[in-house]
Design a protein around this motif. Structure first.
Motif, PDB file in Angstrom:
ATOM      1  N   LEU A  17       0.830  -1.213  -0.063  1.00  0.00           N
ATOM      2  CA  LEU A  17      -0.080   0.044  -0.015  1.00  0.00           C
ATOM      3  C   LEU A  17       0.718   1.359   0.019  1.00  0.00           C
ATOM      4  O   LEU A  17       0.689   2.140  -0.485  1.00  0.00           O
ATOM      5  CB  LEU A  17      -1.043   0.213   1.331  1.00  0.00           C
ATOM      6  CG  LEU A  17      -2.072  -1.050   1.259  1.00  0.00           C
ATOM      7  CD1 LEU A  17      -2.801  -0.961   2.328  1.00  0.00           C
ATOM      8  CD2 LEU A  17      -2.998  -0.889  -0.047  1.00  0.00           C
ATOM      9  N   GLN A  18       1.969   1.375   0.811  1.00  0.00           N
ATOM     10  CA  GLN A  18       2.854   2.372   0.874  1.00  0.00           C
ATOM     11  C   GLN A  18       3.482   2.451  -0.584  1.00  0.00           C
ATOM     12  O   GLN A  18       3.894   3.754  -0.997  1.00  0.00           O
ATOM     13  CB  GLN A  18       3.788   2.450   1.816  1.00  0.00           C
ATOM     14  CG  GLN A  18       3.137   2.717   3.442  1.00  0.00           C
ATOM     15  CD  GLN A  18       3.969   1.899   4.452  1.00  0.00           C
ATOM     16  OE1 GLN A  18       4.868   1.345   4.293  1.00  0.00           O
ATOM     17  NE2 GLN A  18       3.506   2.267   5.642  1.00  0.00           N
ATOM     18  N   ALA A  19       3.723   1.516  -1.069  1.00  0.00           N
ATOM     19  CA  ALA A  19       4.565   1.683  -2.482  1.00  0.00           C
ATOM     20  C   ALA A  19       3.572   2.061  -3.498  1.00  0.00           C
ATOM     21  O   ALA A  19       4.026   3.161  -4.329  1.00  0.00           O
ATOM     22  CB  ALA A  19       4.995   0.243  -2.976  1.00  0.00           C
ATOM     23  N   MET A  20       2.474   1.551  -3.303  1.00  0.00           N
ATOM     24  CA  MET A  20       1.356   2.163  -4.311  1.00  0.00           C
ATOM     25  C   MET A  20       1.214   3.697  -4.221  1.00  0.00           C
ATOM     26  O   MET A  20       0.948   4.638  -5.231  1.00  0.00           O
ATOM     27  CB  MET A  20      -0.021   1.534  -4.283  1.00  0.00           C
ATOM     28  CG  MET A  20       0.271  -0.042  -4.647  1.00  0.00           C
ATOM     29  SD  MET A  20      -1.475  -0.762  -4.384  1.00  0.00           S
ATOM     30  CE  MET A  20      -2.543  -0.103  -5.378  1.00  0.00           C
ATOM     31  N   ALA A  21       1.218   3.971  -2.963  1.00  0.00           N
ATOM     32  CA  ALA A  21       0.863   5.588  -2.714  1.00  0.00           C
ATOM     33  C   ALA A  21       2.043   6.437  -3.109  1.00  0.00           C
ATOM     34  O   ALA A  21       1.869   7.667  -3.567  1.00  0.00           O
ATOM     35  CB  ALA A  21       0.801   5.717  -1.054  1.00  0.00           C
ATOM     36  N   ALA A  22       3.351   5.867  -2.909  1.00  0.00           N
ATOM     37  CA  ALA A  22       4.515   6.442  -3.282  1.00  0.00           C
ATOM     38  C   ALA A  22       4.576   6.948  -4.747  1.00  0.00           C
ATOM     39  O   ALA A  22       5.068   7.614  -5.284  1.00  0.00           O
ATOM     40  CB  ALA A  22       5.670   5.863  -2.699  1.00  0.00           C
TER      41      ALA A  22
END
Length: 285
Positions: A17-22
């Motif tokens: 999820l954090q990779a997608m947001a980044a």
């Protein structure tokens, strides 16, 4: 064991999820999103500010928090070796979630590694006994604090190494830091404010955790994700497991020592095979 596996699910899902947001933040800002090339610290800070506005990033942070709480509960109930192996299994969770949400193609070997991790954890679940009943000595508490400080020094020295060795050293250092956290949780036996302030393990937990995150971030930005993550997995599993068995009295169920050792090795080897998922990969073609 349910709490340990729950922590792995939280950490593994949060990574994706954090990779997608980044990536969404990088796309919105017109940058590459690569902290290791091009932009400097200012660009990284701007990317972070954009990322925290993404709901996926905030959900990922919340999952990290829940995972940490589940990790603490697990460490108060299970041997350190079982919890460490379960946390390494978060790489398997990241791989499966990345395959679903990021459309990353997993090879047959990687799907096999996911199965190997699950098999290793199943063996550990069957063989693990209760947590050790030995109280950590004051010497062990200071040793953990010294190790945490050593991790900080290792990070300063490792950052000057050539690129080939830097990722491995920083990844190992991050693993040692996370390992300090695992042991320190067991060494905090009184949650009264006064006792916490007098306990060296409290400071070991804080310094070790902070140093681990700093070193891992640096390793992922400035070197191979696979190498850094492999080093971290080894550092956060093997050392703490030895401390738990030798100094804290962690044991297996009677007659199942061999199964615990086999399960630990199988789970860690499977996690190492999935090391490239230490940072969720770009969407597959």
């Amino acid at each position: 064991m349910i709490c340990a596996l729950g922590a792995a699910v939280c950490f593994g899902t949060a990574t994706v999820l954090q990779a997608m947001a980044a990536r969404e933040a990088a796309s919105a800002g017109g940058g590459t999103g690569d902290g290791g090339t091009g932009g400097g610290a200012g660009a990284d800070a701007a990317l972070l500010l954009r990322a925290v506005r993404q709901w996926r990033y905030l959900v990922g942070l919340a999952l990290d928090g829940v995972g940490f709480l589940l990790q603490i509960v697990a460490l108060r109930s299970l041997p350190i070796y079982a919890v460490g192996a379960a946390l390494a299994a978060s790489l398997a969770v990241t791989a499966v979630v990345a395959a679903r949400l990021l459309h990353v193609r997993l090879s047959r070997v990687e799907w096999g590694a996911v199965g190997v991790v699950c098999a290793g954890l199943a063996m550990l679940g069957l063989a693990s006994g209760a947590e050790g009943d030995r109280a950590g000595s004051i010497a062990l508490k200071y040793a953990m604090l010294g190790t945490a400080v050593g991790v900080l020094l290792l990070g300063a020295a490792g950052g000057r190494l050539p690129e080939r060795g830097r990722a491995l050293v920083l990844g190992l250092g991050a693993g040692f830091g996370f390992g300090v956290v695992e042991v320190a949780v067991r060494l905090v036996d009184d949650l009264a404010v006064g006792s916490l302030l007098r306990n060296p393990a409290t400071y070991a937990l804080l310094v070790g955790g902070g140093a681990a995150f700093l070193l891992l971030t640096s390793a992922l930005q400035r070197g191979s994700v696979t190498v850094a993550t492999a080093g971290m997995v080894v550092g956060e599993t093997v050392g703490p497991a030895v401390v738990g068995v030798v100094w804290l009295g962690d044991r297996t169920r009677e007659g199942l020592e061999w199964l615990a050792v086999l399960g630990f090795v199988v789970a860690v080897v499977g996690a190492l095979a999935l090391a490239r998922f230490g940072e969720a990969p770009e969407g597959g073609a």
